[in-house]
Design a protein around this motif. Sequence first.
Motif, PDB file in Angstrom:
ATOM      1  N   GLY A 140       0.813  -1.297   0.013  1.00  0.00           N
ATOM      2  CA  GLY A 140      -0.077  -0.136   0.031  1.00  0.00           C
ATOM      3  C   GLY A 140       0.922   1.303  -0.174  1.00  0.00           C
ATOM      4  N   ILE A 141       1.916   1.092   0.705  1.00  0.00           N
ATOM      5  CA  ILE A 141       2.913   2.323   0.746  1.00  0.00           C
ATOM      6  C   ILE A 141       3.512   2.318  -0.754  1.00  0.00           C
ATOM      7  CG2 ILE A 141       5.014   3.360   1.829  1.00  0.00           C
ATOM      8  CD1 ILE A 141       4.395   1.847   4.639  1.00  0.00           C
ATOM      9  N   VAL A 142       3.941   1.328  -1.035  1.00  0.00           N
ATOM     10  CA  VAL A 142       4.728   1.356  -2.530  1.00  0.00           C
ATOM     11  C   VAL A 142       3.627   2.106  -3.690  1.00  0.00           C
ATOM     12  CG1 VAL A 142       5.620  -0.173  -4.527  1.00  0.00           C
ATOM     13  CG2 VAL A 142       6.312  -0.661  -2.103  1.00  0.00           C
ATOM     14  N   ALA A 143       2.311   1.595  -3.447  1.00  0.00           N
ATOM     15  CA  ALA A 143       1.545   2.172  -4.429  1.00  0.00           C
ATOM     16  C   ALA A 143       1.371   3.816  -4.186  1.00  0.00           C
ATOM     17  CB  ALA A 143       0.040   1.687  -4.247  1.00  0.00           C
ATOM     18  N   LYS A 144       1.448   4.051  -3.124  1.00  0.00           N
ATOM     19  CA  LYS A 144       1.336   5.471  -3.059  1.00  0.00           C
ATOM     20  C   LYS A 144       2.674   6.167  -3.152  1.00  0.00           C
ATOM     21  CE  LYS A 144      -1.259   7.951  -1.936  1.00  0.00           C
ATOM     22  NZ  LYS A 144      -1.981   9.110  -3.021  1.00  0.00           N
ATOM     23  N   LEU A 145       3.920   5.471  -3.514  1.00  0.00           N
ATOM     24  CA  LEU A 145       5.146   6.089  -3.938  1.00  0.00           C
ATOM     25  C   LEU A 145       4.980   6.193  -5.421  1.00  0.00           C
ATOM     26  CD1 LEU A 145       7.556   4.570  -1.618  1.00  0.00           C
ATOM     27  CD2 LEU A 145       6.936   6.941  -1.622  1.00  0.00           C
ATOM     28  N   CYS A 146       3.982   5.676  -6.210  1.00  0.00           N
ATOM     29  CA  CYS A 146       4.172   5.544  -7.670  1.00  0.00           C
ATOM     30  C   CYS A 146       3.657   6.797  -8.102  1.00  0.00           C
ATOM     31  CB  CYS A 146       3.069   4.387  -8.146  1.00  0.00           C
ATOM     32  SG  CYS A 146       3.916   2.926  -7.686  1.00  0.00           S
ATOM     33  N   SER A 147       3.705   7.127  -9.688  1.00  0.00           N
ATOM     34  CA  SER A 147       3.438   8.244 -10.134  1.00  0.00           C
ATOM     35  C   SER A 147       2.013   8.613 -10.049  1.00  0.00           C
ATOM     36  CB  SER A 147       3.782   8.323 -11.404  1.00  0.00           C
ATOM     37  OG  SER A 147       5.097   7.790 -11.849  1.00  0.00           O
ATOM     38  N   ALA A 148       1.073   7.627 -10.047  1.00  0.00           N
ATOM     39  CA  ALA A 148      -0.466   7.615  -9.949  1.00  0.00           C
ATOM     40  C   ALA A 148      -0.749   6.189  -9.948  1.00  0.00           C
ATOM     41  CB  ALA A 148      -1.103   8.347 -11.154  1.00  0.00           C
ATOM     42  N   ILE A 149      -2.179   6.196  -9.024  1.00  0.00           N
ATOM     43  CA  ILE A 149      -2.599   4.977  -8.948  1.00  0.00           C
ATOM     44  C   ILE A 149      -4.039   4.818  -9.955  1.00  0.00           C
ATOM     45  CG2 ILE A 149      -4.006   3.125  -7.424  1.00  0.00           C
ATOM     46  CD1 ILE A 149      -2.167   4.692  -5.171  1.00  0.00           C
ATOM     47  N   LEU A 150      -4.440   3.819 -10.597  1.00  0.00           N
ATOM     48  CA  LEU A 150      -5.615   3.719 -11.455  1.00  0.00           C
ATOM     49  C   LEU A 150      -6.224   2.453 -10.626  1.00  0.00           C
ATOM     50  CD1 LEU A 150      -3.838   5.169 -13.431  1.00  0.00           C
ATOM     51  CD2 LEU A 150      -4.885   3.633 -15.477  1.00  0.00           C
ATOM     52  N   ILE A 151      -7.345   2.756 -10.182  1.00  0.00           N
ATOM     53  CA  ILE A 151      -7.985   1.522  -9.388  1.00  0.00           C
ATOM     54  C   ILE A 151      -9.392   1.503  -9.867  1.00  0.00           C
ATOM     55  CG2 ILE A 151      -8.949   3.507  -7.513  1.00  0.00           C
ATOM     56  CD1 ILE A 151      -8.097   1.403  -5.324  1.00  0.00           C
ATOM     57  N   SER A 152      -9.876   0.151  -9.686  1.00  0.00           N
ATOM     58  CA  SER A 152     -11.647  -0.055  -9.832  1.00  0.00           C
ATOM     59  C   SER A 152     -12.219  -0.154  -8.702  1.00  0.00           C
ATOM     60  CB  SER A 152     -11.498  -1.494 -10.643  1.00  0.00           C
ATOM     61  OG  SER A 152     -11.081  -2.403  -9.535  1.00  0.00           O
ATOM     62  N   GLU A 153     -13.547  -0.052  -8.808  1.00  0.00           N
ATOM     63  CA  GLU A 153     -14.468  -0.020  -7.605  1.00  0.00           C
ATOM     64  C   GLU A 153     -13.839  -1.108  -6.809  1.00  0.00           C
ATOM     65  OE1 GLU A 153     -18.569   0.041  -8.297  1.00  0.00           O
ATOM     66  OE2 GLU A 153     -19.292  -0.256  -6.170  1.00  0.00           O
ATOM     67  N   GLU A 154     -13.867  -2.496  -7.444  1.00  0.00           N
ATOM     68  CA  GLU A 154     -13.370  -3.618  -6.630  1.00  0.00           C
ATOM     69  C   GLU A 154     -11.935  -3.465  -5.875  1.00  0.00           C
ATOM     70  OE1 GLU A 154     -14.939  -3.201  -9.449  1.00  0.00           O
ATOM     71  OE2 GLU A 154     -16.550  -4.407  -9.103  1.00  0.00           O
ATOM     72  N   GLY A 155     -11.249  -2.519  -6.415  1.00  0.00           N
ATOM     73  CA  GLY A 155     -10.031  -2.596  -5.877  1.00  0.00           C
ATOM     74  C   GLY A 155      -9.685  -1.844  -4.437  1.00  0.00           C
ATOM     75  N   ARG A 156      -9.154  -2.199  -3.543  1.00  0.00           N
ATOM     76  CA  ARG A 156      -8.848  -1.720  -2.113  1.00  0.00           C
ATOM     77  C   ARG A 156      -7.602  -1.324  -1.919  1.00  0.00           C
ATOM     78  NH1 ARG A 156      -9.781  -6.161   1.226  1.00  0.00           N
ATOM     79  NH2 ARG A 156      -9.222  -7.585  -0.600  1.00  0.00           N
ATOM     80  N   LEU A 157      -7.339  -0.153  -1.313  1.00  0.00           N
ATOM     81  CA  LEU A 157      -6.007   0.382  -1.102  1.00  0.00           C
ATOM     82  C   LEU A 157      -5.963   0.801   0.557  1.00  0.00           C
ATOM     83  CD1 LEU A 157      -3.270   1.605  -1.854  1.00  0.00           C
ATOM     84  CD2 LEU A 157      -4.563   3.849  -2.558  1.00  0.00           C
ATOM     85  N   ALA A 158      -5.037   0.251   1.263  1.00  0.00           N
ATOM     86  CA  ALA A 158      -4.762   0.532   2.627  1.00  0.00           C
ATOM     87  C   ALA A 158      -3.650   0.242   3.259  1.00  0.00           C
ATOM     88  CB  ALA A 158      -6.107   0.159   3.478  1.00  0.00           C
ATOM     89  N   LEU A 159      -3.331   0.467   4.506  1.00  0.00           N
ATOM     90  CA  LEU A 159      -2.140  -0.010   5.273  1.00  0.00           C
ATOM     91  C   LEU A 159      -2.580  -1.378   5.859  1.00  0.00           C
ATOM     92  CD1 LEU A 159       0.893   0.629   5.702  1.00  0.00           C
ATOM     93  CD2 LEU A 159       0.292   2.144   7.533  1.00  0.00           C
ATOM     94  N   SER A 160      -3.001  -1.157   6.872  1.00  0.00           N
ATOM     95  CA  SER A 160      -3.580  -2.651   7.624  1.00  0.00           C
ATOM     96  C   SER A 160      -4.730  -3.085   7.175  1.00  0.00           C
ATOM     97  CB  SER A 160      -3.563  -2.291   9.193  1.00  0.00           C
ATOM     98  OG  SER A 160      -2.558  -1.685   9.803  1.00  0.00           O
TER      99      SER A 160
END
Lengths: 300, 238
Positions: A159-179
């Motif tokens: 989740g940290i790595v994803a937020k270090l990327c230039s941008a995130i493309l996500i679907s409604e089904e996608g989830r993004l968090a730490l714990s």
Amino acid sequence: MSLALAVRKSWFEATARARVAGLLDAGSFHEILPPAVSQPSPHLAQLELPGAFDDGVIAGSGRLAGKPIFAIAQEGQFMGGAVGEIHGAKIVGLLRRAAQEKPAAVLFLIDSGGVRLHEANAGLIAISEIMRAVLDARAAGVPVIALVGGSCGAFGGMGIVAKLCSAILISEEGRLALSGPEVIETVAGVEEFDSKDRALVWRVTGGKHRYLMGDCAMLVEDDIAAFRSGATEFLSGWGEPAPSIAHLRASQQALEKRLAAYATYRDGLQVWAALGVAEPENVPMLDRDSLVAVKEGLPT
Amino acid sequence: MSLNDILDSLFPAGHTVNVENKVISGVATTAQGTVAVLGTTDAAAIDHAMALALAGFILDTVEQHPGRPLVFLVDTSGQALSRSQELLCLNGSLAHLAQCVDLARRQGHASLSLVTANAVSGGFLSFGLMADRAYALADAQVRVMDLRAMARVTKIAHERLVELAATSPTFAPGAENYLRMGGIEAIWPAPSAALLAAALATVSQARAAGDQRMQCGLARSGRRLAAAVVNSVCHSAV
């Protein structure tokens, strides 16, 4: 952007290989260290657990709308996409190669719960190496785009790595968090976070919420073709900025402002109302295009 | 050991350090001159406010004191476990902090971290492991998860994990294992101004060499596979 159901291929349900095959220009993907020349994790073998010859991640080069790109795809169906020693090293290797060879972008198909506990120390250090390698590739001018829509989401260190990327493309089904919600429930109690309340989990960690709050740049349908057109569209309008203090100052201010405004909230519904969404309770029912229209109509 | 004892041992020539909400920030005098001192204490569970306080202090240092080395003191039990923290994308604030450490490196600030007590998962990733080099005190706890919890989650008998941990540094908690894996450069028997001066003297070379943890883990026979995999990925035909 609406797609006939007959041709729709769910990203969520697809394997990592099927995602890559459908994301890139047909037949253009060339895998580096394919299963035939790789070895499964000896650390899993030592624990008498089944391994995978690709160790749960695919890395290689290909083309997107004619442009040369690198792609990394985690397989959520193997060990929850979690990062072990070999898995992590394949990712680090491709990111370092990208910083040297400068493809038009690295597409990072994240589907991972974070560190693989069976290789916890190797996994944690590998994620730290991935974090630095993402930032090195970006500093070399190579955009790194995270695509999140798999069954494991992007959690823990990923989740940290994803937020270090230039941008995130996500679907409604996608989830993004730490714990993960299960971890929070186990440690802090069901009153804090009921991990079985699926709707709540999505209102806190899901793609629509992350997109409405601006943590993800784009919301796309759960469809491989939609991720392909989203990534193509995003890259056509993106120039990777050089790392700068001005950019981080602006992020710092935005994060401080947001924390001051929303620190006491515990549900996406509260945040959406505060953002100016007229009928926050309808957000979970909206289709992708309607939600994008809501987001674009919000006061800035 | 109390934070003040640690600070007195590391910086006998003087330190002015503030602690607020478990976040350490300030300056100290070393053999190499003034350094910025920052980090967390009391096994802080890193939340948005802590991450942003650390990030803000790094940005201030980069703007106001170009080149000043950063010394991180790490005592974190991981990330804050709460729904409201996750609602506001806690991984985003931790990534922002990591990016600030990275920017400081690119702007010429040498950095090192010293694990004084606990270093766990996300809290460790966001700043301690982002420094050019990480060190740990001998009695520090470094881990992702303790072995009992790991046994529960992986459904592998605790006795079996204990048995394997005796020969493998790959999964079991402990600073010594992180040393062998290349994640920690050295273990210090106690906080010491002399050890700090020696570390600061070489950390600029570490910065210039880039991320060397994989080679280090290979040389110490802790992480035998990663470096070869990276090498193959970087050099195979496409």
